[in-house]
Design an enzyme around this catalytic site. Structure first.
Site, PDB file in Angstrom:
ATOM      1  N   LYS A  83       0.859  -1.194   0.000  1.00 46.29           N
ATOM      2  CA  LYS A  83       0.000   0.000   0.000  1.00 46.29           C
ATOM      3  C   LYS A  83       0.889   1.236   0.000  1.00 46.29           C
ATOM      4  O   LYS A  83       1.937   1.252   0.662  1.00 46.29           O
ATOM      5  CB  LYS A  83      -0.895  -0.037   1.243  1.00 46.29           C
ATOM      6  CG  LYS A  83      -1.964   1.045   1.296  1.00 46.29           C
ATOM      7  CD  LYS A  83      -2.874   0.846   2.513  1.00 46.29           C
ATOM      8  CE  LYS A  83      -3.991   1.878   2.575  1.00 46.29           C
ATOM      9  NZ  LYS A  83      -4.894   1.630   3.726  1.00 46.29           N
ATOM     10  N   SER A 158      -9.853   1.465   2.578  1.00 40.10           N
ATOM     11  CA  SER A 158      -8.978   2.297   1.768  1.00 40.10           C
ATOM     12  C   SER A 158      -7.896   1.513   1.032  1.00 40.10           C
ATOM     13  O   SER A 158      -7.294   2.042   0.096  1.00 40.10           O
ATOM     14  CB  SER A 158      -8.318   3.358   2.649  1.00 40.10           C
ATOM     15  OG  SER A 158      -7.490   2.739   3.620  1.00 40.10           O
ATOM     16  N   SER A 182     -10.098  -0.973   6.733  1.00 38.35           N
ATOM     17  CA  SER A 182      -9.498  -0.803   5.411  1.00 38.35           C
ATOM     18  C   SER A 182      -8.734  -1.992   4.854  1.00 38.35           C
ATOM     19  O   SER A 182      -8.328  -1.951   3.695  1.00 38.35           O
ATOM     20  CB  SER A 182      -8.569   0.408   5.418  1.00 38.35           C
ATOM     21  OG  SER A 182      -9.324   1.564   5.267  1.00 38.35           O
TER      22      SER A 182
HETATM   23  N1  GLN Z   1     -13.352   3.727   6.070  1.00 37.97           N
HETATM   24  C1  GLN Z   1     -12.818   4.131   7.338  1.00 37.97           C
HETATM   25  C2  GLN Z   1     -12.432   5.570   7.288  1.00 37.97           C
HETATM   26  O1  GLN Z   1     -12.676   6.167   6.303  1.00 37.97           O
HETATM   27  C3  GLN Z   1     -11.641   3.265   7.702  1.00 37.97           C
HETATM   28  C4  GLN Z   1     -10.440   3.608   6.935  1.00 37.97           C
HETATM   29  C5  GLN Z   1      -9.250   2.778   7.321  1.00 37.97           C
HETATM   30  O2  GLN Z   1      -9.374   1.735   7.939  1.00 37.97           O
HETATM   31  N2  GLN Z   1      -8.093   3.274   6.969  1.00 37.97           N
HETATM   32  O3  GLN Z   1     -11.922   6.105   8.210  1.00 37.97           O
END
Ligand code: GLN
Length: 497
Positions: A83, A158, A182
């Site tokens: 990532k 994400s 995410s």
């Molecule tokens: N979707 C969640 C957020 O927008 C989690 C994102 C994540 O785990 N990085 O914060």
């Protein structure tokens, strides 16, 4: 016939290397060829690292020639993608943000280093929601990633690039990060095994911070064993991250044990949650039946404060993000808007141009929530809720070894389908409380939904530092459902419809 590298797992690659059917250099090349052919459609990679992979492949091929393959570590000869919030010396680490468009890593994150030490072939950096804010990878400044199961749909987020790259058979293993879901949510959307370990199992050093008390790195793979092998490489104490813990667990050790005698908790309130689609609910019920038939005992557990997790997260997450993002000020880090005479206007113009809308939303929210007078009303109660949720899990684990829940309320949605931020936040309704409590959770593919025909994942959650429990149950599910396939339009060397 050409070697079908795209569908190979870790052990397949290592068997082929040991038998000298192909070399590590060929494995790396095959991965780059797949990316060249298929990633125009998927858009999972932001940068590829041919030279680094070639160097790593030489080390593996030399070891093979000298009969030392077995010494090269659990990921020897395995292509791995990272990532783009993970530093790797000499590569861009952009967090999919214009703020870091030109940032080149001067050092390597411990998690990445651990995979390299374990023999991985570094293939490149993967697309994500900007600074990991999102559930669809649509907020990337460099354009969205497509879901290999249906390119009209999001891969989740994400860590959407990390999920899509594995689902399209570009790499067998990738790393993502998970602050509220995410890793697990894109894992479910792309039909993969996707693991968020207990907080502290994997070092966060060198991973660009979102919510430092919530962030955790973990692997994506198509099989439970591959994910376990990757976590074996990742886990362990790192002097550079004081929250990391020693770990001497072999996550592959109990995969063949079965679930006889295990107690699997189910949470009735989760199964009756508003927004949970019928096909996902049916799959979770089916998975519970599979585990029961394999010898597990299903017990009902309660997490009475879990419904407050979302509210607590959208206080704690933005507060931590706000303070972590302060360093992107055009001086210490990040895009610098040229031509300003005073620092104030340079800050303002640089941050206005560098951050996208979701990052700005989080920054504004965090700065408000931490301001004088407001802090006591939101931040402090959110921390109290955190304690209550942690206690809920501790009480539940007195009754079970692992908890089974949905990962996301639904299967992958179409681009643009969810435009309201708060509706998007609901994607993580079943994953967020796990980050709040700090224990481990993983997504396990259980086939396709009856209505949408898209991958569905179930979540297994384990007590803190008992992540091996969820691997054991995951292996039993995999026994029934089979190892997750490459998405059909990308299987057998295909490059998308
Ligand atoms: N979707 C969640 C957020 O927008 C989690 C994102 C994540 O785990 N990085 O914060």
């Amino acid at each position: 016939m050409a070697t079908p590298f795209g569908s190979m797992g870790v052990r397949d690659i290592q068997r082929g290397l040991a038998a000298k059917e192909f070399s590590a250099a060929e494995v790396a090349r095959a991965s780059f060829e797949r990316i060249e052919a298929a990633d125009g459609v998927v858009h999972s990679f932001l940068e590829t690292t041919e030279a680094l992979a070639a160097d790593a492949a030489i080390r593996i091929d030399t070891a093979i020639a000298e009969g030392r393959l077995a010494e090269m570590g659990p990921l020897a000869g395995v292509p791995v993608g990272y990532k783009d919030n993970m530093n790797l010396t000499g590569t861009h680490t952009t967090c999919s943000s214009n703020m870091l468009r030109d940032y080149v890593s001067p050092y390597t994150a411990t998690c990445v280093e651990h995979t390299l030490r374990a023999g991985a072939l570094p293939i490149g950096k993967l697309n994500m929601d900007e600074f990991a804010f999102g559930s669809s990878t649509e907020t990337s400044a460099f354009g969205p990633t497509r879901n290999p199961w249906d390119i009209e749909r999001v891969p989740g987020g994400s860590s959407g690039g990390s999920a899509a790259a594995v689902a399209a058979g570009l790499v067998p293993v990738s790393l993502g990060s998970d602050t509220g879901g995410s890793i697990r949510q894109p894992g479910a959307f792309c039909g993969l095994v996707a693991v968020k370990p207990t907080y502290g199992v994997v070092s966060r050093y060198g991973v660009v911070a979102f919510g430092s008390s919530l962030d955790q790195v973990g692997p994506f793979a198509r099989s439970v064993e591959d994910a376990a092998l990757a976590l074996n490489a990742l886990a362990g104490r790192d002097e550079l991250d004081c929250t990391s813990q020693p770990c001497d667990v072999d996550f592959t050790a109990n995969l063949a044990e079965g679930v006889r005698g295990m107690k699997v908790g189910v949470v009735r309130a989760f199964m009756e949650a508003e927004g949970l689609t019928a096909e996902v609910k049916a799959k979770v019920e089916e998975a519970a039946a599979v585990l029961r038939d394999a010898g597990a005992e299903i017990v009902e557990v309660e997490l009475p404060h879990a419904q407050a997790a979302m509210s607590a997260y959208y206080v704690l997450g933005p507060c931590e993000a706000f303070s972590n993002l302060a360093r992107f000020d055009s001086v210490r880090y990040g895009y610098c808007d040229p031509g300003h005479k005073d620092l104030g206007s340079q800050y303002e113009a640089s941050r206005a141009a560098g951050f996208g809308p979701e990052a700005k939303r989080r920054i504004m929210l965090g700065s408000y929530l931490l301001s004088a007078g407001v802090y006591d009303t939101y931040y402090y109660p959110a921390q109290q809720v955190r304690t209550l949720i942690t206690q809920d899990y501790a009480a539940a684990y007195e009754r079970c070894d692992v908890i089974l829940t949905p990962v996301a309320p639904r299967t992958a949605f179409k681009f643009g389908e969810i435009s309201d931020p708060t509706e998007m936040y609901l994607s993580d309704m079943f994953t967020i409380s796990i980050n709040i409590a700090g224990n481990g959770g993983m997504s396990v593919p259980v086939g396709l939904g009856a209505q949408t025909g898209l991958p569905v994942g179930v979540q297994l959650i384990a007590p803190p530092f008992r992540d091996a429990n969820m691997f054991r149950a995951a292996a039993a599910l995999e026994q029934h459902y089979g190892v997750a396939p490459v998405a059909p339009d990308f299987a057998d060397g295909k490059v998308g419809a």
